[in-house]
Design a protein around this motif. Sequence first.
Motif, PDB file in Angstrom:
ATOM      1  N   PHE A  32       0.818  -1.212   0.000  1.00  0.00           N
ATOM      2  CA  PHE A  32       0.000   0.000   0.000  1.00  0.00           C
ATOM      3  C   PHE A  32       0.850   1.260   0.000  1.00  0.00           C
ATOM      4  N   THR A  33       0.219   2.338  -0.446  1.00  0.00           N
ATOM      5  CA  THR A  33       0.736   3.691  -0.273  1.00  0.00           C
ATOM      6  C   THR A  33      -0.170   4.402   0.726  1.00  0.00           C
ATOM      7  N   MET A  34       0.434   5.132   1.645  1.00  0.00           N
ATOM      8  CA  MET A  34      -0.316   5.900   2.629  1.00  0.00           C
ATOM      9  C   MET A  34      -0.153   7.380   2.315  1.00  0.00           C
ATOM     10  N   GLY A  35      -1.244   8.093   2.314  1.00  0.00           N
ATOM     11  CA  GLY A  35      -1.183   9.505   1.974  1.00  0.00           C
ATOM     12  C   GLY A  35      -1.868  10.384   3.002  1.00  0.00           C
ATOM     13  N   TRP A  36      -1.418  11.632   3.037  1.00  0.00           N
ATOM     14  CA  TRP A  36      -2.100  12.670   3.810  1.00  0.00           C
ATOM     15  C   TRP A  36      -2.626  13.718   2.841  1.00  0.00           C
TER      16      TRP A  36
END
Length: 123
Positions: A32-36
């Motif tokens: 996964f990629t985690m973003g804000w």
Amino acid sequence: QVQLVESGGGLVQAGGSLRLSCAASGRTFSSFTMGWFRQAPGKERAFVAHITWSYGSTYYADSVKGRFTICRDITKNTVYLQMNSLKPEDTAVYYCATKIGVASDRHYDYRYWGQGTQVTVSS
């Protein structure tokens, strides 16, 4: 079911710092990629930063580069956003989001979202 829970928002004076946390659960996030992202009143949701879960590669919006740092703690399944030198224009609701696969700075690419946490920077 993927769940993301943000915390750490609040009121701070300009020039101050805050650290946001995003606790993730529900599956293994290695691919996964985690973003804000953030959304100010009357404005569209805007990209802030993202990090790939497996390699820890990061990318930032120009508006926060050099002031914000995104990192993750694999043992805690948690992503952090350290925000320094805060400005009034950083005031917004901040959202954590995640997607499978290739990193992206487009909010519509992200499938799972947290509930958001308010950050208010006073001048």
